[in-house]
Design an enzyme around this catalytic site. Structure first.
Site, short mmCIF file in Angstrom:
data_model
loop_
_atom_site.label_atom_id
_atom_site.label_comp_id
_atom_site.label_asym_id
_atom_site.label_seq_id
_atom_site.Cartn_x
_atom_site.Cartn_y
_atom_site.Cartn_z
N LYS A 1 2.53 19.29 -60.45
CA LYS A 1 2.33 19.48 -62.16
C LYS A 1 0.95 20.18 -61.99
O LYS A 1 0.14 20.50 -62.21
CB LYS A 1 2.72 18.30 -62.87
CG LYS A 1 2.39 18.63 -64.46
CD LYS A 1 3.44 17.54 -65.17
CE LYS A 1 2.73 16.49 -65.53
NZ LYS A 1 2.33 16.08 -65.93
N SER A 2 -0.15 19.14 -61.32
CA SER A 2 -1.56 19.29 -61.60
C SER A 2 -2.03 20.82 -60.79
O SER A 2 -2.24 21.73 -61.77
CB SER A 2 -2.36 18.74 -61.45
OG SER A 2 -2.49 16.82 -61.59
N LYS B 1 -1.50 6.89 -71.56
CA LYS B 1 -0.67 7.86 -71.46
C LYS B 1 0.12 8.39 -71.81
O LYS B 1 -0.43 7.91 -73.33
CB LYS B 1 -0.12 7.50 -70.05
CG LYS B 1 -1.15 7.52 -68.32
CD LYS B 1 -1.51 8.43 -68.24
CE LYS B 1 -2.88 8.65 -67.29
NZ LYS B 1 -3.13 9.93 -66.99
N ASP C 1 0.18 7.93 -61.95
CA ASP C 1 1.21 7.93 -62.49
C ASP C 1 2.33 7.59 -61.77
O ASP C 1 3.22 7.88 -62.51
CB ASP C 1 1.14 9.19 -62.30
CG ASP C 1 0.76 10.25 -63.50
OD1 ASP C 1 0.25 10.02 -64.72
OD2 ASP C 1 0.32 11.80 -63.35
N ARG D 1 7.85 9.82 -66.85
CA ARG D 1 7.86 9.32 -65.86
C ARG D 1 8.61 7.73 -66.21
O ARG D 1 8.85 6.72 -65.18
CB ARG D 1 6.50 8.31 -65.48
CG ARG D 1 5.46 10.06 -65.25
CD ARG D 1 4.59 9.91 -64.46
NE ARG D 1 4.25 11.16 -63.79
CZ ARG D 1 4.59 11.90 -63.20
NH1 ARG D 1 6.09 12.26 -62.80
NH2 ARG D 1 3.99 13.61 -63.38
N ARG E 1 -3.21 24.31 -62.89
CA ARG E 1 -4.23 25.11 -62.62
C ARG E 1 -4.08 26.48 -62.39
O ARG E 1 -4.75 26.94 -62.13
CB ARG E 1 -5.09 24.21 -61.24
CG ARG E 1 -5.94 23.01 -62.22
CD ARG E 1 -6.38 22.16 -61.13
NE ARG E 1 -6.75 20.77 -62.02
CZ ARG E 1 -6.06 19.58 -62.46
NH1 ARG E 1 -4.77 19.45 -63.04
NH2 ARG E 1 -7.17 18.90 -62.37
N SER F 1 -11.10 10.40 -64.66
CA SER F 1 -10.11 11.11 -65.46
C SER F 1 -10.72 12.55 -64.46
O SER F 1 -11.59 12.94 -64.80
CB SER F 1 -10.13 11.37 -66.84
OG SER F 1 -9.12 12.46 -67.14
N GLN G 1 -8.52 14.60 -65.29
CA GLN G 1 -9.00 16.01 -66.77
C GLN G 1 -10.03 16.33 -67.23
O GLN G 1 -10.54 16.86 -68.17
CB GLN G 1 -7.38 15.42 -67.96
CG GLN G 1 -6.25 15.56 -66.99
CD GLN G 1 -5.89 14.29 -67.84
OE1 GLN G 1 -5.68 14.08 -69.45
NE2 GLN G 1 -4.18 15.01 -68.06
C1 S3P Z 1 -3.75 14.28 -64.17
C2 S3P Z 1 -4.31 13.86 -64.10
C3 S3P Z 1 -4.10 12.50 -64.56
C4 S3P Z 1 -2.35 12.25 -64.49
C5 S3P Z 1 -2.05 13.49 -65.22
C6 S3P Z 1 -2.45 14.53 -64.94
C7 S3P Z 1 -4.52 16.79 -64.03
O1 S3P Z 1 -4.49 12.45 -65.49
O2 S3P Z 1 -2.34 11.01 -65.24
O3 S3P Z 1 -0.21 13.75 -65.02
O4 S3P Z 1 -3.65 17.00 -63.73
O5 S3P Z 1 -5.32 16.75 -63.92
P1 S3P Z 1 -5.68 11.65 -66.11
O6 S3P Z 1 -7.29 12.80 -64.94
O7 S3P Z 1 -6.39 11.85 -67.47
O8 S3P Z 1 -6.09 10.32 -65.52
#
Ligand code: S3P
Length: 425
Positions: free
Chosen positions: A19-20, A338, A311, A384, A24, A164, A166
């Protein structure tokens, strides 16, 4: 959604794309010049939200059964969105896109579902404001909906209070539009997909320890991206395979980036025998994972490993309830922000199954080995939670009912089909 106990699980599975990395690939492909080709893209609702946002900013994105083509227009090629950008349920879309929007020459607005409207956005607003961005929470509560007016941004060195990816990625993406080198230091290293992929697209980005730095105004060039299987999705089948007697499951082409592989390390600490086959360490590392049933015991999960499995904690907690002995999960207060408050939703649902579990300020303590039974589980529309408890339902006695079980479509639309495809009973 009703789940039944399985006597053994056998077979080979390719879990959907990470997913991440999928998010991107679309974002960076949009900011690069030329056509980026993505294979293995995750067709989950979260990543489709990212596609829809970039389409609304004038990027042509084609999808067919095997690939996604992103016709990027360069760093300054986005145009004023035709309407409010709908981020759906996706924290990654919201936080990463905000960094990009902060440096544009137009005004945009972001909104999404009830869950995203209660998740903290101050964590990105604070660094963006200090870069000179104009970003407002329209209800003045530090949450979505957000209004972002693009500005000339200043470079900063941001000391992030949270580990994080994100937050880190948001600041680095804003740094693409800043007037000098922008860097982010985090308390513990979080997933580094942004750093790896931006470099591949041609950005000047470096990492040293827990600090990542980026130079502004690179010429990003289109690329071919092969998205590996998502270890966060693989985790459900790893757990199911370990806990269901006489099982053997082969999971093909799973991403095992060291900033994401904490779940495998915890499985090993709990007594699992997981084999890594066909390892490939070019770019994002991948391997096939061979899982065989194992008797599990409790462990302690805390400290620097937490961001590498954040996660997967609902699944770890469920495994701990079936394992012998006590498991302590600590340093994981991020669980509270979350898609649901995952300390509360895990504890509430494991108790319904008869588990001995208590919540703590930053995690939970699980006394495993109690007789667990099926129950009516409330997913709280958190994908999840739904998947972790569906796995629990394949192991415990009695039927399991998952309320709101269809929310798996956020990250794994074919989850239940894949789970039952391994069934031998
Ligand atoms: C993610 C980072 C994580 C994760 C999320 C996806 C990402 O969150 O929990 O499902 O794609 O960068 P955080 O970075 O806020 O912990």
């Amino acid at each position: 959604m009703k789940i039944k106990k399985q006597t053994r699980l056998r077979g080979t599975l390719t879990v959907p794309g990470d997913k991440s990395i999928s998010h991107r690939a679309v974002m960076f492909g949009s900011l690069a010049k030329g056509t980026t080709k993505i294979t293995g893209f995750l067709e989950g609702a979260d990543c489709l939200s990212t596609i829809s946002c970039f389409r609304k900013m004038g990027i042509t994105i084609e999808r067919n059964n095997t690939e996604v083509l992103v016709h990027g227009k360069g760093l300054h090629g986005l145009c004023t969105p035709s309407e409010i950008l709908d981020v759906g349920n996706s924290g990654t879309t919201t936080r990463l896109i905000s960094g990009i929007l902060a440096g544009q020459s137009f005004v945009s607005e972001l909104n999404g579902d009830a869950s995203i409207q209660s998740r903290p956005m101050k964590r990105i607003m604070t660094p963006l404001l200090s870069m000179g961005a104009d970003i407002r929470s329209l209800r003045d509560n530090g949450c979505v909906p957000l209004r972002i007016e693009g500005k000339n941004l200043h470079a900063i060195h941001y000391q992030s209070p949270v580990a994080s990816a994100q937050v880190k990625s948001c600041v680095l993406l804003a740094g693409l539009y800043a007037d000098d080198i922008t860097s982010v230091t985090e308390p513990v290293l979080s997933r580094n997909h942004t750093e790896i992929m931006l470099k591949y697209f041609g950005a000047d980005i470096t990492s040293e320890g827990t600090t990542a730095s980026i130079s502004p105004e690179p010429d990003l060039i289109c690329r071919e991206i092969h998205v590996p299987g998502d270890i966060s999705s693989a985790a459900y089948f790893i757990a199911a395979g370990l806990l269901t007697p006489n099982s053997e499951i082969l999971l093909k082409n799973v991403g095992i980036n060291p900033t994401r592989d904490g779940f495998l390390r915890v499985c090993k600490a709990m007594g699992a025998d997981t084999e890594l086959l066909n390892e490939n360490r070019d770019g994002e590392p991948t391997a096939d994972l061979l899982i065989r049933s194992a008797g599990l015991h409790g462990t302690t999960v805390g400290g620097e490993i937490i961001p590498t499995l954040i996660d997967e904690i609902p699944m770890i907690a469920v495994m701990a309830a079936f394992a012998e002995g006590t498991t302590i999960i600590k340093d994981a207060a991020e669980l509270k922000v979350k898609e649901s408050n995952r300390i509360e939703t895990v504890v509430e649902n494991l108790r319904r199954m008869g588990a001995d579990i208590e919540a703590t300020e930053d995690g939970m303590i699980i006394h495993g080995g109690k007789a667990l039974h099926g129950a009516e589980i409330d997913s709280h529309l958190d994908h999840r939670i739904a998947m972790a408890f569906a796995v629990a339902g394949t192991i415990c006695e009695g039927d399991m009912e998952i309320r709101g079980g269809e929310c798996v479509n956020i990250s794994y639309p074919a989850f239940y089909e894949d789970l039952y495809s391994l069934s031998c009973s």
